[in-house]
Design an enzyme around this catalytic site. Structure first.
Site, PDB file in Angstrom:
ATOM      1  N   ARG A 278       5.999 -15.567   8.505  1.00 39.62           N
ATOM      2  CA  ARG A 278       4.881 -15.903   9.286  1.00 39.62           C
ATOM      3  C   ARG A 278       4.011 -14.509   9.505  1.00 39.62           C
ATOM      4  O   ARG A 278       4.484 -13.718   9.816  1.00 39.62           O
ATOM      5  CB  ARG A 278       5.476 -16.354  10.721  1.00 39.62           C
TER       6      ARG A 278
ATOM      7  N   CYS B 126       5.823 -31.309  -2.136  1.00 38.62           N
ATOM      8  CA  CYS B 126       6.597 -30.123  -2.492  1.00 38.62           C
ATOM      9  C   CYS B 126       6.530 -29.403  -3.793  1.00 38.62           C
ATOM     10  O   CYS B 126       7.080 -28.397  -4.025  1.00 38.62           O
ATOM     11  CB  CYS B 126       8.185 -30.255  -2.050  1.00 38.62           C
TER      12      CYS B 126
ATOM     13  N   GLY C  58       7.337 -26.220  12.804  1.00 44.21           N
ATOM     14  CA  GLY C  58       8.374 -27.369  13.254  1.00 44.21           C
ATOM     15  C   GLY C  58       8.014 -28.632  12.239  1.00 44.21           C
ATOM     16  O   GLY C  58       7.881 -28.324  11.131  1.00 44.21           O
TER      17      GLY C  58
ATOM     18  N   ARG D 192      21.500 -26.007  17.355  1.00 44.93           N
ATOM     19  CA  ARG D 192      21.348 -27.241  17.998  1.00 44.93           C
ATOM     20  C   ARG D 192      21.177 -28.383  16.924  1.00 44.93           C
ATOM     21  O   ARG D 192      20.780 -28.149  15.958  1.00 44.93           O
ATOM     22  CB  ARG D 192      20.326 -27.121  18.928  1.00 44.93           C
TER      23      ARG D 192
ATOM     24  N   CYS E 230      15.552 -25.924   6.492  1.00 44.03           N
ATOM     25  CA  CYS E 230      14.625 -24.925   5.827  1.00 44.03           C
ATOM     26  C   CYS E 230      13.351 -25.064   7.025  1.00 44.03           C
ATOM     27  O   CYS E 230      13.026 -26.099   7.586  1.00 44.03           O
ATOM     28  CB  CYS E 230      14.232 -24.997   4.571  1.00 44.03           C
TER      29      CYS E 230
END
Lengths: 135, 377
Positions: free
Chosen positions: B17, B79, B112, B185, B197
């Site tokens: 990031r 992808c 996300g 989670r 991923c």
């Protein structure tokens, strides 16, 4: 607010007065396979020789999971069930499920189509989609 | 194409990031590194893979480098976008159209669940655009049909994250444990957060050149196959609303693998090192079978036996895979090629697969698209 229910997309399913929910599909006269949703061209063989069919309102559970966080563009309640129901016509349908407790479900379990409320539109109508619950 | 195309240079911007860097910045860094590595800044055409970077994204990268004038083509194949660009570049050389081609992939993904224009709006509204739920259903079917356990899914993550510790270009460089993975989670049963991923940001670049280089043992691009799906599978990456019994319908990865093995003149057993699409832990295990690394139902045993771990017979994802690196769609396939080029050159450091001579890269995703690329030295 009205009591009117409007489908999330026209032509996907209809609901009879007795509560029976029917997915609207097609059967290909060339390859014999049934498909969902209704199409002008067979998604498997490319033939345009299709007849509209009303798919069976009951089937069996082929796969399931639970969606715990709202996916993009979805404003309904979470968590919600998500899975695949196999209909007697040989069609495996991606669907919401009314059961979110994974241990309560089993492969091959009989399932029946229902309607699930998603949201209220600007006219106060309830937007509904198809879903499946244990029969 | 077999011996006509070699990898003259590779470069990568780390995957992660980078809030202060534009997607153009990421591309500039990767392209500069690849041209430096090639030792010659000239190229005749450029192909840029990206799914989210927008109009003429590849042109912006080369404009920033004052290297324009040649044809620049932006390529989208989900992808497999970077692999689709690689294929176009390799074929342009094989066809005699160009001698040197720059191929690069760039991406800056939102955080996300990936939002995609792929789905009709009603399907989003109904909650049926839940991409991880499709991955979860595939994982559940794999568990049912191949006997894969939750612990084995977790061990894929543990393996790849252990590999990723040694990759300075990876986003996650910390080992994890089966307990930690199974304690993360739930996203969609049986998949937990650590088993998926992260969509992220990055860039990778490759310079392709015709004929032999000065190097006495150049890395050659001997097969680059791209296939789409055949209709049938309800859980395929094409994410249809319905499907049929698909037992006799080969998935796109299998189609691409057959093409690539045939073009390269090698078999699965000849492959020394693999980089495969581990979008989620189950996807890596599915790929074992689809790439021919094991028989149906043997995925869990192959993993447990250590064959796919560094030091094993056919290490899979020595870079750490997408589970360690994250997935910048347009860049991920070329990131694999960067890794495998380093493996074949013997410069992969602590994650080196000793004596690697045949390497395979694989992507599969939305479309559906699947790519299989084979490199040799």
């Amino acid at each position: 607010m009205s009591d009117r229910r409007v489908p999330v997309r026209a032509g996907l399913f209809d609901a009879d007065g007795d509560g029976t929910v029917t997915l609207l599909g097609s059967r290909c006269r060339a390859c014999g396979r049934a498909s969902f949703p209704r199409a002008e061209v067979c998604p498997y063989c490319g033939s345009a020789d299709l007849e509209p069919v009303r798919l069976s309102p009951t089937g069996t559970l082929w796969g399931w999971t639970t969606v715990h966080a709202a996916p993009p563009g979805y404003e309904g309640p979470v968590p919600f069930g998500f899975g695949v129901v196999e209909l007697p016509e040989g069609v495996r349908v991606i669907t919401r499920l009314e059961t979110v407790d994974v241990p309560d479900l089993a492969f091959g379990m009989p399932m029946r189509a229902e309607l699930a409320p998603l949201s209220e539109n600007e006219d106060g109508d309830t937007v509904v989609t198809y879903t499946f619950a244990p029969a | 194409m077999s011996d006509a195309v070699h990898i003259a240079g590779v470069g990568i911007h780390p995957f992660g990031r980078f809030p202060d860097r534009t997607v153009t910045d990421l591309g500039v860094a990767a392209v500069r590194a690849a041209l430096d590595d090639a030792g010659d800044p000239r190229f005749d055409a450029a192909f840029c893979g990206t799914a989210y970077a927008g109009v003429a994204a590849g042109h912006k990268v080369l404009s920033a480098l004052a290297r324009t004038g040649m044809p620049i083509v932006n390529v989208e194949a989900g992808c497999a976008s970077g692999a689709a660009a690689l294929r176009l570049g390799a074929e342009a050389i094989a066809a005699g159209q160009h001698d040197t081609v720059l191929v690069y992939g760039i991406e800056k993904m939102p955080k996300g669940i990936i939002r995609s224009t792929f789905f009709e709006p009603w399907r989003e509204e109904a909650g049926l655009a839940a991409t991880p739920a499709y991955f979860a259903l595939r994982a559940q079917r794999l568990q049912r049909e191949a006997g894969v356990t939750d612990e084995q899914l977790a061990r894929v993550v543990v393996k790849n994250r252990r590999h990723g510790v040694h990759n300075p270009d990876a986003m996650f460089r910390k080992e994890t444990t089966v307990e930690e993975v199974l304690g993360s989670r739930i996203v969609c049963e049986p998949l937990r957060l650590f088993m998926l991923c992260s969509p992220n940001e990055g860039a990778a670049a490759v310079v392709l050149r015709r004929g032999a280089s000065g190097d006495s043992a150049p890395v050659r691009l001997v097969g680059v196959a791209l296939r789409s799906h055949l209709p049938g599978s309800v859980l395929g990456e094409a994410t249809p609303l319905s499907g049929v019994d698909d037992r006799d319908i080969p998935p796109p990865t299998t189609l691409a693998a057959r093409d690539a093995y045939a073009a390269a003149g090698v078999e699965a057993a000849d492959v020394d090192v693999v980089e495969c699409q581990d979008t989620d832990a189950a996807r890596e295990l599915l790929s074992y079978e689809e790439l021919g690394l094991c028989e149906p139902g043997e995925q869990g045993a192959l993993l447990d036996g250590g064959a796919t771990t560094l030091g094993g017979q056919q290490p899979v994802n020595p870079s750490g895979g997408l589970l360690s690196k994250g997935e910048p769609l347009g860049a991920s396939a070329l990131g694999q090629v960067v890794e495998l080029t380093r493996q074949l050159r013997g410069t992969a450091g602590a994650r080196q697969v000793d004596g690697a001579r045949v390497a395979l890269a694989h992507t599969v995703g939305r479309g559906a698209n699947a790519s299989v690329t084979i490199l040799t030295r």
